[in-house]
Design a protein around this motif. Structure first.
Motif, PDB file in Angstrom:
ATOM      1  N   UNK A 277       0.830  -1.209   0.000  1.00  0.00           N
ATOM      2  CA  UNK A 277       0.000   0.000   0.000  1.00  0.00           C
ATOM      3  C   UNK A 277       0.863   1.258   0.000  1.00  0.00           C
ATOM      4  N   UNK A 278       1.880   1.256  -0.845  1.00  0.00           N
ATOM      5  CA  UNK A 278       2.837   2.372  -0.873  1.00  0.00           C
ATOM      6  C   UNK A 278       2.242   3.659  -1.440  1.00  0.00           C
ATOM      7  N   UNK A 279       1.028   3.587  -1.964  1.00  0.00           N
ATOM      8  CA  UNK A 279       0.364   4.795  -2.465  1.00  0.00           C
ATOM      9  C   UNK A 279      -0.506   5.458  -1.396  1.00  0.00           C
ATOM     10  N   UNK A 280      -0.495   4.930  -0.182  1.00  0.00           N
ATOM     11  CA  UNK A 280      -1.301   5.477   0.914  1.00  0.00           C
ATOM     12  C   UNK A 280      -0.887   6.904   1.264  1.00  0.00           C
ATOM     13  N   UNK A 281      -1.875   7.781   1.440  1.00  0.00           N
ATOM     14  CA  UNK A 281      -1.561   9.105   1.991  1.00  0.00           C
ATOM     15  C   UNK A 281      -2.404   9.454   3.214  1.00  0.00           C
ATOM     16  N   UNK A 282      -3.270   8.517   3.647  1.00  0.00           N
ATOM     17  CA  UNK A 282      -3.954   8.669   4.927  1.00  0.00           C
ATOM     18  C   UNK A 282      -3.915   7.328   5.655  1.00  0.00           C
ATOM     19  N   UNK A 283      -3.269   7.315   6.806  1.00  0.00           N
ATOM     20  CA  UNK A 283      -3.167   6.121   7.641  1.00  0.00           C
ATOM     21  C   UNK A 283      -4.095   6.267   8.835  1.00  0.00           C
ATOM     22  N   UNK A 284      -4.929   5.261   9.066  1.00  0.00           N
ATOM     23  CA  UNK A 284      -5.821   5.268  10.221  1.00  0.00           C
ATOM     24  C   UNK A 284      -5.457   4.098  11.126  1.00  0.00           C
ATOM     25  N   UNK A 285      -4.884   4.415  12.276  1.00  0.00           N
ATOM     26  CA  UNK A 285      -4.518   3.398  13.265  1.00  0.00           C
ATOM     27  C   UNK A 285      -5.725   3.132  14.154  1.00  0.00           C
ATOM     28  N   UNK A 286      -6.469   2.108  13.788  1.00  0.00           N
ATOM     29  CA  UNK A 286      -7.716   1.797  14.474  1.00  0.00           C
ATOM     30  C   UNK A 286      -7.659   0.493  15.270  1.00  0.00           C
ATOM     31  N   UNK A 287      -6.810  -0.444  14.878  1.00  0.00           N
ATOM     32  CA  UNK A 287      -6.788  -1.764  15.517  1.00  0.00           C
ATOM     33  C   UNK A 287      -6.561  -1.635  17.017  1.00  0.00           C
ATOM     34  N   UNK A 288      -7.349  -2.372  17.783  1.00  0.00           N
ATOM     35  CA  UNK A 288      -7.203  -2.324  19.228  1.00  0.00           C
ATOM     36  C   UNK A 288      -7.907  -3.491  19.895  1.00  0.00           C
ATOM     37  N   UNK A 289      -7.457  -3.820  21.096  1.00  0.00           N
ATOM     38  CA  UNK A 289      -8.070  -4.879  21.881  1.00  0.00           C
ATOM     39  C   UNK A 289      -8.282  -4.386  23.307  1.00  0.00           C
ATOM     40  N   UNK A 290      -9.122  -5.099  24.056  1.00  0.00           N
ATOM     41  CA  UNK A 290      -9.391  -4.749  25.449  1.00  0.00           C
ATOM     42  C   UNK A 290      -9.658  -6.030  26.233  1.00  0.00           C
ATOM     43  N   UNK A 291      -9.602  -5.922  27.544  1.00  0.00           N
ATOM     44  CA  UNK A 291      -9.922  -7.037  28.431  1.00  0.00           C
ATOM     45  C   UNK A 291     -10.333  -6.480  29.780  1.00  0.00           C
ATOM     46  N   UNK A 292     -11.231  -7.190  30.453  1.00  0.00           N
ATOM     47  CA  UNK A 292     -11.658  -6.798  31.784  1.00  0.00           C
ATOM     48  C   UNK A 292     -10.831  -7.542  32.828  1.00  0.00           C
ATOM     49  N   UNK A 293     -10.400  -6.825  33.865  1.00  0.00           N
ATOM     50  CA  UNK A 293      -9.698  -7.441  34.979  1.00  0.00           C
ATOM     51  C   UNK A 293     -10.343  -6.989  36.280  1.00  0.00           C
ATOM     52  N   UNK A 294      -9.879  -7.507  37.415  1.00  0.00           N
ATOM     53  CA  UNK A 294     -10.476  -7.128  38.693  1.00  0.00           C
ATOM     54  C   UNK A 294     -10.161  -5.681  39.070  1.00  0.00           C
ATOM     55  N   UNK A 295      -8.980  -5.205  38.695  1.00  0.00           N
ATOM     56  CA  UNK A 295      -8.589  -3.851  39.041  1.00  0.00           C
ATOM     57  C   UNK A 295      -7.092  -3.662  38.890  1.00  0.00           C
ATOM     58  N   UNK A 296      -6.568  -2.490  39.235  1.00  0.00           N
ATOM     59  CA  UNK A 296      -5.154  -2.182  39.019  1.00  0.00           C
ATOM     60  C   UNK A 296      -4.182  -3.027  39.840  1.00  0.00           C
ATOM     61  N   UNK A 297      -4.676  -3.739  40.852  1.00  0.00           N
ATOM     62  CA  UNK A 297      -3.813  -4.609  41.652  1.00  0.00           C
ATOM     63  C   UNK A 297      -4.105  -6.088  41.393  1.00  0.00           C
ATOM     64  N   UNK A 298      -4.858  -6.351  40.350  1.00  0.00           N
ATOM     65  CA  UNK A 298      -5.188  -7.728  39.989  1.00  0.00           C
ATOM     66  C   UNK A 298      -3.929  -8.540  39.669  1.00  0.00           C
ATOM     67  N   UNK A 299      -3.880  -9.829  40.000  1.00  0.00           N
ATOM     68  CA  UNK A 299      -2.702 -10.646  39.709  1.00  0.00           C
ATOM     69  C   UNK A 299      -2.325 -10.695  38.222  1.00  0.00           C
ATOM     70  N   UNK A 300      -3.315 -10.512  37.344  1.00  0.00           N
ATOM     71  CA  UNK A 300      -3.027 -10.608  35.910  1.00  0.00           C
ATOM     72  C   UNK A 300      -2.834  -9.247  35.244  1.00  0.00           C
ATOM     73  N   UNK A 301      -2.690  -8.181  36.029  1.00  0.00           N
ATOM     74  CA  UNK A 301      -2.596  -6.849  35.418  1.00  0.00           C
ATOM     75  C   UNK A 301      -1.350  -6.728  34.533  1.00  0.00           C
ATOM     76  N   UNK A 302      -0.231  -7.299  34.955  1.00  0.00           N
ATOM     77  CA  UNK A 302       0.985  -7.178  34.151  1.00  0.00           C
ATOM     78  C   UNK A 302       0.864  -7.973  32.852  1.00  0.00           C
TER      79      UNK A 302
END
Length: 237
Positions: free
Chosen positions: A68-93
């Motif tokens: 796509x070397x002819x691109x002149x507008x890049x839209x960075x849209x890709x994203x993921x999310x996940x729910x955890x218990x909170x900022x001190x959750x064991x899986x936060x890292x």
């Protein structure tokens, strides 16, 4: 920057907000639209070219940027999310590392890969899809919030860096959007088509940021308050 006659590359464009960006670009007369996605199988939208890209994989990013070397507008849209218990959750890292790899480092990798392509165009732009979560305390979304805060900071540095080089950088801040990703979440949601229309209008107007729903606009307005929204959210948010 005008979408008409532009060549647009959108990450995460197989559905949801990314697909809405692609369809609206088509409606506005874009010359070519590349829809980036991890799996192109079964994608069939007239006038939209599917391109395999995994924003966590440098080889696939390099291949997509070359195609796509002819691109002149890049839209960075890709994203993921996940729910955890909170900022001190064991899986936060663990969750933070996984989400940062897409939401922050993915933006960095893709932007780096398209840098020369954009700089070689007389008119070029970048839209980064951000979130109101950078100003809204939601402990169950801690890794996601941190990744979007990092992406917002990166967007600000990128905008300043590219301004003198003729590349417009627009940050899109929005809350929950009514897509497959938010099915089952009982909160107010923005219409994806409306978000996309506002964003392209802001790009055309030469803006640097767009707050694409009422809640995000309200949050941003509190940042200079004695008690800003990221400490005590306004009622209803």
């Amino acid at each position: 920057m005008d979408i008409k006659n532009a060549t647009v590359f959108i990450t995460g464009a197989n559905r949801g907000l990314g697909l809405a960006f692609a369809k609206e670009a088509r409606r506005r007369g874009a010359a070519k639209i590349y829809a980036g996605m991890r799996n192109t199988s079964g994608f069939d939208e007239p006038g939209i070219v599917p391109v395999r890209i995994d924003v966590t994989d440098k080889a696939s990013i390099a291949a997509a940027a070359e195609l796509a070397a002819d691109t002149n507008l890049l839209i960075n849209n890709a994203g993921i999310a996940a729910l955890i218990e909170g900022p001190l959750s064991p899986d936060v890292e663990t969750q933070s590392a996984r989400i940062f790899d897409t939401n922050y480092y993915g933006v960095v990798r893709v932007t780096q890969a398209f840098e020369q392509t954009l700089l070689n165009k007389p008119h070029a732009g970048i839209i980064n899809v951000l979130s109101d979560i950078v100003w809204l305390p939601r402990p169950i979304l801690t890794p996601y919030a941190a990744s979007k805060a990092a992406a917002w900071s990166y967007t600000n540095q990128l905008r300043f860096h590219l301004h003198e080089r003729g590349v417009q950088v627009l940050g899109l801040h929005v809350g929950f959007v009514d897509t497959d990703l938010t099915n089952g979440i009982d909160v107010p949601k923005a219409n994806p088509e409306d978000v996309v229309r506002q964003t392209y209008d802001a790009l055309l107007a030469g803006k640097s940021e767009i707050m694409a729903d009422k809640g995000t606009t309200l949050l941003k307005s509190t940042l200079a308050a004695e008690v800003p929204g990221y400490i005590t959210p306004p009622p209803g948010l």
